[in-house]
Design a protein around this motif. Structure first.
Motif, PDB file in Angstrom:
ATOM      1  N   PRO A 109      63.005  57.021   4.386  1.00  0.00           N
ATOM      2  CA  PRO A 109      63.002  58.421   3.963  1.00  0.00           C
ATOM      3  C   PRO A 109      64.139  58.761   3.008  1.00  0.00           C
ATOM      4  O   PRO A 109      63.964  59.596   2.109  1.00  0.00           O
ATOM      5  N   PHE A 110      65.280  58.124   3.162  1.00  0.00           N
ATOM      6  CA  PHE A 110      66.413  58.410   2.285  1.00  0.00           C
ATOM      7  C   PHE A 110      66.151  57.896   0.871  1.00  0.00           C
ATOM      8  O   PHE A 110      66.472  58.557  -0.114  1.00  0.00           O
ATOM      9  N   GLU A 111      65.526  56.742   0.773  1.00  0.00           N
ATOM     10  CA  GLU A 111      65.147  56.207  -0.538  1.00  0.00           C
ATOM     11  C   GLU A 111      64.105  57.116  -1.192  1.00  0.00           C
ATOM     12  O   GLU A 111      64.176  57.400  -2.390  1.00  0.00           O
ATOM     13  N   PHE A 112      63.123  57.577  -0.410  1.00  0.00           N
ATOM     14  CA  PHE A 112      62.098  58.485  -0.934  1.00  0.00           C
ATOM     15  C   PHE A 112      62.738  59.780  -1.439  1.00  0.00           C
ATOM     16  O   PHE A 112      62.420  60.247  -2.537  1.00  0.00           O
ATOM     17  N   ALA A 113      63.652  60.345  -0.660  1.00  0.00           N
ATOM     18  CA  ALA A 113      64.321  61.582  -1.078  1.00  0.00           C
ATOM     19  C   ALA A 113      65.133  61.352  -2.353  1.00  0.00           C
ATOM     20  O   ALA A 113      65.063  62.153  -3.292  1.00  0.00           O
ATOM     21  N   ARG A 114      65.887  60.254  -2.393  1.00  0.00           N
ATOM     22  CA  ARG A 114      66.688  59.962  -3.591  1.00  0.00           C
ATOM     23  C   ARG A 114      65.804  59.744  -4.811  1.00  0.00           C
ATOM     24  O   ARG A 114      66.076  60.269  -5.891  1.00  0.00           O
ATOM     25  N   ASN A 115      64.725  58.964  -4.643  1.00  0.00           N
ATOM     26  CA  ASN A 115      63.836  58.695  -5.776  1.00  0.00           C
ATOM     27  C   ASN A 115      63.103  59.944  -6.230  1.00  0.00           C
ATOM     28  O   ASN A 115      62.913  60.155  -7.434  1.00  0.00           O
ATOM     29  N   SER A 116      62.683  60.775  -5.295  1.00  0.00           N
ATOM     30  CA  SER A 116      62.010  62.030  -5.659  1.00  0.00           C
ATOM     31  C   SER A 116      62.969  62.929  -6.433  1.00  0.00           C
ATOM     32  O   SER A 116      62.601  63.509  -7.466  1.00  0.00           O
ATOM     33  N   TYR A 117      64.197  63.038  -5.939  1.00  0.00           N
ATOM     34  CA  TYR A 117      65.200  63.863  -6.603  1.00  0.00           C
ATOM     35  C   TYR A 117      65.528  63.319  -7.994  1.00  0.00           C
ATOM     36  O   TYR A 117      65.586  64.068  -8.968  1.00  0.00           O
ATOM     37  N   LYS A 118      65.745  62.002  -8.090  1.00  0.00           N
ATOM     38  CA  LYS A 118      66.082  61.396  -9.382  1.00  0.00           C
ATOM     39  C   LYS A 118      64.963  61.586 -10.394  1.00  0.00           C
ATOM     40  O   LYS A 118      65.213  61.855 -11.576  1.00  0.00           O
ATOM     41  N   ALA A 119      63.711  61.441  -9.955  1.00  0.00           N
ATOM     42  CA  ALA A 119      62.569  61.634 -10.858  1.00  0.00           C
ATOM     43  C   ALA A 119      62.520  63.083 -11.340  1.00  0.00           C
ATOM     44  O   ALA A 119      62.304  63.353 -12.532  1.00  0.00           O
ATOM     45  N   ALA A 120      62.749  64.027 -10.432  1.00  0.00           N
ATOM     46  CA  ALA A 120      62.731  65.444 -10.797  1.00  0.00           C
ATOM     47  C   ALA A 120      63.883  65.769 -11.739  1.00  0.00           C
ATOM     48  O   ALA A 120      63.704  66.514 -12.715  1.00  0.00           O
ATOM     49  N   LYS A 121      65.036  65.233 -11.452  1.00  0.00           N
ATOM     50  CA  LYS A 121      66.218  65.469 -12.295  1.00  0.00           C
ATOM     51  C   LYS A 121      66.015  64.870 -13.687  1.00  0.00           C
ATOM     52  O   LYS A 121      66.334  65.494 -14.702  1.00  0.00           O
ATOM     53  N   GLU A 122      65.450  63.658 -13.723  1.00  0.00           N
ATOM     54  CA  GLU A 122      65.223  62.956 -14.994  1.00  0.00           C
ATOM     55  C   GLU A 122      64.386  63.792 -15.966  1.00  0.00           C
ATOM     56  O   GLU A 122      64.621  63.774 -17.164  1.00  0.00           O
ATOM     57  N   VAL A 123      63.408  64.509 -15.447  1.00  0.00           N
ATOM     58  CA  VAL A 123      62.498  65.253 -16.338  1.00  0.00           C
ATOM     59  C   VAL A 123      62.798  66.747 -16.372  1.00  0.00           C
ATOM     60  O   VAL A 123      62.052  67.514 -16.969  1.00  0.00           O
ATOM     61  N   GLY A 124      63.896  67.164 -15.733  1.00  0.00           N
ATOM     62  CA  GLY A 124      64.339  68.544 -15.834  1.00  0.00           C
ATOM     63  C   GLY A 124      63.697  69.533 -14.875  1.00  0.00           C
ATOM     64  O   GLY A 124      63.767  70.739 -15.107  1.00  0.00           O
ATOM     65  N   PHE A 164      59.107  64.303   6.213  1.00  0.00           N
ATOM     66  CA  PHE A 164      59.360  62.958   6.715  1.00  0.00           C
ATOM     67  C   PHE A 164      58.893  62.918   8.162  1.00  0.00           C
ATOM     68  O   PHE A 164      59.358  63.696   8.996  1.00  0.00           O
ATOM     69  N   GLU A 165      57.977  61.979   8.437  1.00  0.00           N
ATOM     70  CA  GLU A 165      57.364  61.914   9.768  1.00  0.00           C
ATOM     71  C   GLU A 165      57.384  60.480  10.267  1.00  0.00           C
ATOM     72  O   GLU A 165      56.737  59.604   9.686  1.00  0.00           O
ATOM     73  N   ASN A 166      58.110  60.240  11.354  1.00  0.00           N
ATOM     74  CA  ASN A 166      58.182  58.904  11.944  1.00  0.00           C
ATOM     75  C   ASN A 166      56.970  58.662  12.823  1.00  0.00           C
ATOM     76  O   ASN A 166      56.468  59.574  13.467  1.00  0.00           O
ATOM     77  N   ASN A 167      56.502  57.400  12.841  1.00  0.00           N
ATOM     78  CA  ASN A 167      55.445  57.041  13.797  1.00  0.00           C
ATOM     79  C   ASN A 167      56.025  56.088  14.836  1.00  0.00           C
ATOM     80  O   ASN A 167      57.200  55.744  14.791  1.00  0.00           O
ATOM     81  N   LYS A 168      55.199  55.657  15.737  1.00  0.00           N
ATOM     82  CA  LYS A 168      55.665  54.828  16.849  1.00  0.00           C
ATOM     83  C   LYS A 168      56.169  53.458  16.398  1.00  0.00           C
ATOM     84  O   LYS A 168      56.918  52.810  17.109  1.00  0.00           O
ATOM     85  N   ASN A 169      55.757  53.006  15.228  1.00  0.00           N
ATOM     86  CA  ASN A 169      56.196  51.707  14.723  1.00  0.00           C
ATOM     87  C   ASN A 169      57.503  51.797  13.948  1.00  0.00           C
ATOM     88  O   ASN A 169      57.946  50.819  13.370  1.00  0.00           O
ATOM     89  N   GLY A 170      58.092  52.985  13.893  1.00  0.00           N
ATOM     90  CA  GLY A 170      59.340  53.149  13.169  1.00  0.00           C
ATOM     91  C   GLY A 170      59.164  53.320  11.673  1.00  0.00           C
ATOM     92  O   GLY A 170      60.147  53.360  10.941  1.00  0.00           O
ATOM     93  N   GLU A 171      57.925  53.418  11.223  1.00  0.00           N
ATOM     94  CA  GLU A 171      57.674  53.664   9.802  1.00  0.00           C
ATOM     95  C   GLU A 171      57.685  55.171   9.566  1.00  0.00           C
ATOM     96  O   GLU A 171      57.311  55.950  10.439  1.00  0.00           O
ATOM     97  N   THR A 172      58.090  55.571   8.380  1.00  0.00           N
ATOM     98  CA  THR A 172      58.141  56.994   8.062  1.00  0.00           C
ATOM     99  C   THR A 172      57.125  57.305   6.966  1.00  0.00           C
ATOM    100  O   THR A 172      57.123  56.663   5.918  1.00  0.00           O
ATOM    101  N   LEU A 173      56.268  58.292   7.242  1.00  0.00           N
ATOM    102  CA  LEU A 173      55.366  58.831   6.235  1.00  0.00           C
ATOM    103  C   LEU A 173      56.142  59.886   5.478  1.00  0.00           C
ATOM    104  O   LEU A 173      56.615  60.870   6.061  1.00  0.00           O
ATOM    105  N   ASN A 174      56.302  59.678   4.172  1.00  0.00           N
ATOM    106  CA  ASN A 174      57.075  60.564   3.312  1.00  0.00           C
ATOM    107  C   ASN A 174      56.119  61.273   2.356  1.00  0.00           C
ATOM    108  O   ASN A 174      55.338  60.612   1.664  1.00  0.00           O
ATOM    109  N   LEU A 175      56.196  62.596   2.325  1.00  0.00           N
ATOM    110  CA  LEU A 175      55.317  63.396   1.476  1.00  0.00           C
ATOM    111  C   LEU A 175      56.142  64.340   0.622  1.00  0.00           C
ATOM    112  O   LEU A 175      57.178  64.846   1.066  1.00  0.00           O
ATOM    113  N   GLY A 176      55.657  64.603  -0.589  1.00  0.00           N
ATOM    114  CA  GLY A 176      56.330  65.544  -1.475  1.00  0.00           C
ATOM    115  C   GLY A 176      55.347  66.501  -2.105  1.00  0.00           C
ATOM    116  O   GLY A 176      54.175  66.162  -2.311  1.00  0.00           O
ATOM    117  N   GLU A 177      55.830  67.701  -2.400  1.00  0.00           N
ATOM    118  CA  GLU A 177      55.051  68.689  -3.145  1.00  0.00           C
ATOM    119  C   GLU A 177      56.006  69.522  -3.984  1.00  0.00           C
ATOM    120  O   GLU A 177      57.088  69.886  -3.534  1.00  0.00           O
TER     121      GLU A 177
END
Length: 128
Positions: free
Chosen positions: A111-126, A51-64
């Motif tokens: 970032p919290f929505e991204f983390a929750r959605n990433s986790y839920k997607a991973a949990k959903e498919v095992g 999770f990386e914030n920029n000057k505009n307050g937007e967060t770049l969210n990346l997953g691997e």
């Protein structure tokens, strides 16, 4: 509690670094070998978010994540249903068993929505 720790808690992981970019990770439970040697390396078995914030307050969210071939399409679909863009699927290693692939995904937003959605997607498919 720091924002980075709260993000780690969402995925049941740990903070790897909090500055300049928040990186959180947990390891997948895959019985894997590389060159015939058992591995538990975070380079081989990650489920990681940054999770990386920029000057505009937007967060770049990346997953691997490391991912088995049979898990690719279900996880890709679960992420896309949540509005997350999958950007790559590729290998990292040679001579591994089972075949380990790696998937990357991204968005700009909460970032919290991204983390929750990433986790839920991973949990959903095992995956976790």
């Amino acid at each position: 509690m720091s924002s980075c720790q709260r993000l780690a808690d969402i995925i049941g992981g740990e903070v790897i670094t909090s500055t300049p970019v928040c990186v959180v990770q947990r390891l997948r439970n895959i019985n894997a070998t590389i060159l015939g040697r058992r591995t538990r390396s975070p380079l081989a078995l990650p489920f990681a978010l940054s999770f990386e914030n920029n000057k505009n307050g937007e967060t770049l969210n990346l997953g691997e994540t490391v991912i088995l071939q049979s898990e690719i399409n279900p996880f890709l679909s679960a992420l896309r249903r949540r509005g997350i863009t999958v950007t790559a699927v590729h290998n990292h290693w040679l001579f591994e068993n089972p075949r380990l692939m790696y998937m990357h995904w991204e968005n700009v937003g909460d970032p919290f929505e991204f983390a929750r959605n990433s986790y839920k997607a991973a949990k959903e498919v095992g995956l976790i």
